[in-house]
Write a protein that holds these residues in place. Structure first.
Motif, PDB file in Angstrom:
ATOM      1  N   GLU A 190       0.880  -1.173   0.000  1.00  0.00           N
ATOM      2  CA  GLU A 190       0.000   0.000   0.000  1.00  0.00           C
ATOM      3  C   GLU A 190       0.914   1.218   0.000  1.00  0.00           C
ATOM      4  O   GLU A 190       1.682   1.369  -0.933  1.00  0.00           O
ATOM      5  CB  GLU A 190      -0.939  -0.053   1.213  1.00  0.00           C
ATOM      6  N   THR A 191       0.916   2.028   1.016  1.00  0.00           N
ATOM      7  CA  THR A 191       1.868   3.150   1.093  1.00  0.00           C
ATOM      8  C   THR A 191       2.897   2.934   2.186  1.00  0.00           C
ATOM      9  O   THR A 191       3.739   3.804   2.418  1.00  0.00           O
ATOM     10  CB  THR A 191       1.118   4.472   1.359  1.00  0.00           C
ATOM     11  N   GLU A 192       2.839   1.798   2.878  1.00  0.00           N
ATOM     12  CA  GLU A 192       3.828   1.502   3.928  1.00  0.00           C
ATOM     13  C   GLU A 192       5.167   1.148   3.284  1.00  0.00           C
ATOM     14  O   GLU A 192       5.237   0.710   2.126  1.00  0.00           O
ATOM     15  CB  GLU A 192       3.321   0.357   4.813  1.00  0.00           C
ATOM     16  N   VAL A 193       6.232   1.308   4.020  1.00  0.00           N
ATOM     17  CA  VAL A 193       7.565   0.940   3.562  1.00  0.00           C
ATOM     18  C   VAL A 193       8.199   0.053   4.624  1.00  0.00           C
ATOM     19  O   VAL A 193       8.426   0.487   5.754  1.00  0.00           O
ATOM     20  CB  VAL A 193       8.447   2.180   3.315  1.00  0.00           C
ATOM     21  N   THR A 194       8.477  -1.187   4.258  1.00  0.00           N
ATOM     22  CA  THR A 194       9.132  -2.131   5.164  1.00  0.00           C
ATOM     23  C   THR A 194      10.515  -2.419   4.598  1.00  0.00           C
ATOM     24  O   THR A 194      10.630  -3.006   3.523  1.00  0.00           O
ATOM     25  CB  THR A 194       8.316  -3.426   5.302  1.00  0.00           C
ATOM     26  N   THR A 195      11.562  -1.980   5.290  1.00  0.00           N
ATOM     27  CA  THR A 195      12.921  -2.082   4.772  1.00  0.00           C
ATOM     28  C   THR A 195      13.545  -3.440   5.076  1.00  0.00           C
ATOM     29  O   THR A 195      13.013  -4.241   5.856  1.00  0.00           O
ATOM     30  CB  THR A 195      13.814  -0.981   5.377  1.00  0.00           C
ATOM     31  N   GLU A 196      14.719  -3.635   4.486  1.00  0.00           N
ATOM     32  CA  GLU A 196      15.491  -4.847   4.762  1.00  0.00           C
ATOM     33  C   GLU A 196      15.792  -4.963   6.251  1.00  0.00           C
ATOM     34  O   GLU A 196      15.696  -6.046   6.833  1.00  0.00           O
ATOM     35  CB  GLU A 196      16.789  -4.792   3.953  1.00  0.00           C
ATOM     36  N   ASP A 214       2.799  -9.678  -2.380  1.00  0.00           N
ATOM     37  CA  ASP A 214       1.821 -10.235  -3.318  1.00  0.00           C
ATOM     38  C   ASP A 214       0.660  -9.260  -3.465  1.00  0.00           C
ATOM     39  O   ASP A 214      -0.153  -9.084  -2.554  1.00  0.00           O
ATOM     40  CB  ASP A 214       1.326 -11.585  -2.793  1.00  0.00           C
ATOM     41  N   ILE A 215       0.577  -8.608  -4.614  1.00  0.00           N
ATOM     42  CA  ILE A 215      -0.513  -7.659  -4.871  1.00  0.00           C
ATOM     43  C   ILE A 215      -1.390  -8.153  -6.011  1.00  0.00           C
ATOM     44  O   ILE A 215      -2.062  -7.380  -6.692  1.00  0.00           O
ATOM     45  CB  ILE A 215       0.047  -6.246  -5.192  1.00  0.00           C
ATOM     46  N   SER A 216      -1.384  -9.472  -6.210  1.00  0.00           N
ATOM     47  CA  SER A 216      -2.200 -10.047  -7.283  1.00  0.00           C
ATOM     48  C   SER A 216      -3.685 -10.028  -6.941  1.00  0.00           C
ATOM     49  O   SER A 216      -4.529 -10.218  -7.808  1.00  0.00           O
ATOM     50  CB  SER A 216      -1.751 -11.488  -7.564  1.00  0.00           C
ATOM     51  N   SER A 217      -4.015  -9.835  -5.684  1.00  0.00           N
ATOM     52  CA  SER A 217      -5.421  -9.711  -5.261  1.00  0.00           C
ATOM     53  C   SER A 217      -5.492  -8.644  -4.178  1.00  0.00           C
ATOM     54  O   SER A 217      -4.473  -8.206  -3.647  1.00  0.00           O
ATOM     55  CB  SER A 217      -5.942 -11.053  -4.730  1.00  0.00           C
ATOM     56  N   PHE A 218      -6.707  -8.217  -3.861  1.00  0.00           N
ATOM     57  CA  PHE A 218      -6.871  -7.185  -2.823  1.00  0.00           C
ATOM     58  C   PHE A 218      -7.480  -7.812  -1.576  1.00  0.00           C
ATOM     59  O   PHE A 218      -8.419  -8.608  -1.673  1.00  0.00           O
ATOM     60  CB  PHE A 218      -7.786  -6.062  -3.321  1.00  0.00           C
ATOM     61  N   PRO A 219      -6.976  -7.460  -0.398  1.00  0.00           N
ATOM     62  CA  PRO A 219      -5.792  -6.609  -0.183  1.00  0.00           C
ATOM     63  C   PRO A 219      -4.501  -7.376  -0.424  1.00  0.00           C
ATOM     64  O   PRO A 219      -4.452  -8.598  -0.236  1.00  0.00           O
ATOM     65  CB  PRO A 219      -5.933  -6.197   1.281  1.00  0.00           C
ATOM     66  N   ILE A 242      -4.075  -3.980   4.221  1.00  0.00           N
ATOM     67  CA  ILE A 242      -3.041  -5.007   4.018  1.00  0.00           C
ATOM     68  C   ILE A 242      -3.581  -6.316   4.561  1.00  0.00           C
ATOM     69  O   ILE A 242      -4.152  -6.359   5.659  1.00  0.00           O
ATOM     70  CB  ILE A 242      -1.725  -4.634   4.734  1.00  0.00           C
ATOM     71  N   GLY A 243      -3.427  -7.369   3.783  1.00  0.00           N
ATOM     72  CA  GLY A 243      -3.926  -8.683   4.200  1.00  0.00           C
ATOM     73  C   GLY A 243      -2.992  -9.381   5.164  1.00  0.00           C
ATOM     74  O   GLY A 243      -1.877  -8.925   5.447  1.00  0.00           O
ATOM     75  N   ALA A 244      -3.452 -10.513   5.689  1.00  0.00           N
ATOM     76  CA  ALA A 244      -2.689 -11.276   6.672  1.00  0.00           C
ATOM     77  C   ALA A 244      -1.374 -11.787   6.085  1.00  0.00           C
ATOM     78  O   ALA A 244      -1.336 -12.322   4.967  1.00  0.00           O
ATOM     79  CB  ALA A 244      -3.519 -12.451   7.176  1.00  0.00           C
ATOM     80  N   LEU A 245      -0.301 -11.611   6.845  1.00  0.00           N
ATOM     81  CA  LEU A 245       1.006 -12.117   6.419  1.00  0.00           C
ATOM     82  C   LEU A 245       0.959 -13.636   6.289  1.00  0.00           C
ATOM     83  O   LEU A 245       0.322 -14.333   7.086  1.00  0.00           O
ATOM     84  CB  LEU A 245       2.073 -11.705   7.428  1.00  0.00           C
TER      85      LEU A 245
END
Length: 569
Positions: free
Chosen positions: A420-426, A455-460, A506-509
């Motif tokens: 989404e608009t979040e940024v998760t770094t290394e 995985d952004i092939s589906s929402f969320p 954001i969907g479940a990890l």
């Protein structure tokens, strides 16, 4: 040059870093100022102020056309004032694309000097007990440019160089493996023979190592799958027939020429035990430490190496990349999580771009002007024609050795997950992984390797982590444990991630457990694309459809986080 003099040299250059850097830049500009590339900016001048004002900061795509012109046969003064004799190829696993960089034999000498300094620093902290080193090193066959110049990974270039081949015979005798094993172009045969030589000389081994932690973990995993055959070779004094590289085979045959059933029985007794905890110290009881790069994405292998080694000191010694070498760890006995590297100021000209510079080029600083605790991206100018080249690493200043700064490797720049608009770094991912590892260990499970993608092939969209797991003893996958790992990962991510996860954006990890050997297959995929086993690093984030297909074809089970993480985590 004597050992004392070389260590004194390290003291001197770190005390006088500013002058050495200025002199080096002057030397580089004097050599390269009339190249086609620099002439546009400097007009024949070698003035530092003009260099700082006019020469832009660049990435690989900016200089790639110049490099390719030299590779295709144009004179090297397109980009370098000095002779270009070869190209170094990057691994391609950090940034996703392989790059080539023009160099000459001086780069081999620089590598040799750094390795010599590393050995001298280590000798200050470990006793001079006589013995041998078992290190897992490999090469990949060189390719050539259209102009006929060789192209190879940095370590391949080093091990195939005259500098390495003609080193003193005393240096050669310090290793369990003869040079022919390192130079074997078949990495599987090379790995097998490294182990065969190391096991045959087990009583002499005082150090175990590899370039990267991944290579050492892979070697132990290979040993676990092939120890019976290795024992048979030692028992009979005969190398397996599938070792077909003649130079490799003949050199190893000299080492194991005498049948040794007693040693074979001892190795069999240790390897056939239910648990492989402490297997390194059980097989090589005189080993004093393990040496390999453990910073950055290699930090994920610290727990499993501690398990295998009975918590021998893990030493991460050198920081470098295909573009240049940077420096070494002068405090090798520190915890692997606390490693900092002291930059060596006579290798390349170093500048540093603050990570929060907001496009302001005036904020870039020289090596000696960085500030304690601040974060920077290193920018290098080399004698081989890279000018103000952004490396793409993020480093933090942790202290100073004499007047030279020390840096902690934080992460690669721009290697992030985002749906989404979040940024998760290394760095975020590695910290979260460390928390999840505690959960795994409570169930006698070890994480052998991992990677992830958004995985952004589906929402969320959601984060997907591929895990290869190994049991410390015979246990089944526990759904409850893996679901808890999903939750722990999510709870460790930043506030923006947790907020958007809670609101359903954001969907479940998801953790997808893959079968044993999957990450070996992933490595083979990258090597088939031109990568080098010696420099391979499992990518923390993967976007390549072909690489993802390797993982997807080996998924055994899927687990999801069952609840949103708390916002105040």
């Amino acid at each position: 040059m004597s050992s004392i003099l070389m260590l004194n040299d390290l003291e001197e250059i770190t005390l006088d870093a500013e002058q050495i850097q200025d002199d080096l830049l002057k030397e580089i500009l004097t050599l390269n100022t009339n190249t086609e590339y620099l002439r546009r900016f400097l007009h024949g001048s070698s003035d530092k102020k003009l260099f700082k004002k006019n020469v832009p900061l660049v990435s690989y795509e900016d200089v790639k056309p110049y490099i390719e012109r030299v590779a295709n046969g144009e004179p090297w003064d397109v980009i370098s004032g000095g002779l270009i004799t070869r190209f170094l190829r990057s691994s391609g696993t950090s940034g996703g694309k392989q790059k080539i960089f023009p160099v000459n034999d001086l780069v081999i000498e620089q590598m040799g000097n750094i390795f010599a300094l590393r050995s001298l620093v280590m000798s200050k902290h470990f006793s001079d007990e006589q013995g041998k080193t078992m290190e897992f090193h490999y090469i990949k066959p060189e390719s050539t440019t259209p102009s006929g110049l060789p192209v190879a990974a940095a370590f391949t270039s080093f091990f195939k160089s005259d500098y390495f081949k003609n080193r003193p015979s005393k240096s050669k005798s310090e290793y369990t493996s003869p040079d022919q094993v390192i130079l074997c172009p078949d990495n599987k045969q090379s790995l097998y023979c490294h182990l065969l030589c190391g096991l045959s000389q087990r009583d002499e081994v005082v150090k175990v190592g590899a370039t990267f932690a991944h290579s050492l973990v892979r070697a132990i995993d290979f040993l676990e799958r092939n120890w019976k055959e290795l024992c048979s070779n030692i028992r009979l004094g005969h190398v397996s027939e599938w070792i077909t590289d003649l130079d490799c085979r003949s050199s190893v045959s000299v080492i194991i020429r005498v049948p040794n059933p007693e040693l074979a029985d001892l190795i069999e007794q240790e390897c056939s035990q239910k648990s492989w905890e402490g297997i390194i110290t059980r097989l090589w009881p005189r080993a004093k430490f393990i040496q390999c790069i453990l910073t950055g994405q290699m930090a994920q292998y610290i727990p499993i190496l501690e398990f295998y080694s009975n918590k021998l000191p893990l030493v991460s010694t050198v920081y470098g990349c295909s573009e240049t070498l940077f420096g070494l760890n002068v405090d090798p006995l520190c915890k692997p999580q606390d490693v900092s590297y002291t930059f060596v100021p006579n290798i390349s000209y170093f500048e540093f771009l603050p990570v929060d510079h907001d496009g302001d080029m005036t904020s870039i600083v020289d090596l000696v002007n960085v500030k304690l605790g601040c974060y920077y991206e290193p920018v290098v100018t080399t004698i081989f024609g890279l000018n103000r080249f952004k490396i793409g690493d993020i480093l933090q200043v942790t202290g100073f050795y004499n007047r030279t700064p020390q840096f902690r490797f934080v992460r690669r720049k721009n290697m992030v997950l985002s749906v989404e608009t979040e940024v998760t770094t290394e760095e975020d991912i590695l910290k979260a992984l460390a928390c999840a590892t505690f959960v795994l260990e409570s169930s006698n499970l070890m994480l052998m390797d991992f990677t992830c993608f958004a995985d952004i092939s589906s929402f969320p969209g959601h984060y997907v982590c591929y895990w290869e797991i190994k049991s410390k003893d015979v246990v089944q996958l526990d759904e409850k444990v893996l679901v808890e790992c999903c939750s722990v990962l999510e709870e460790s991510f930043g506030a923006v991630y947790r907020l958007k996860r809670g609101t359903g954006l954001i969907g479940a990890l998801e953790i997808r457990v893959v079968q044993q050997g999957t990450f070996d297959s992933l490595m083979e995929y990258f090597i088939s694309r031109g990568g080098s086993m010696a420099q391979y690093k499992t990518p923390i984030c993967i976007n390549s459809p072909e690489a993802l297909a390797v993982l997807e074809n080996n998924v055994l089970a899927r687990f999801y986080s069952e609840k949103s993480p708390p916002l105040d985590s």
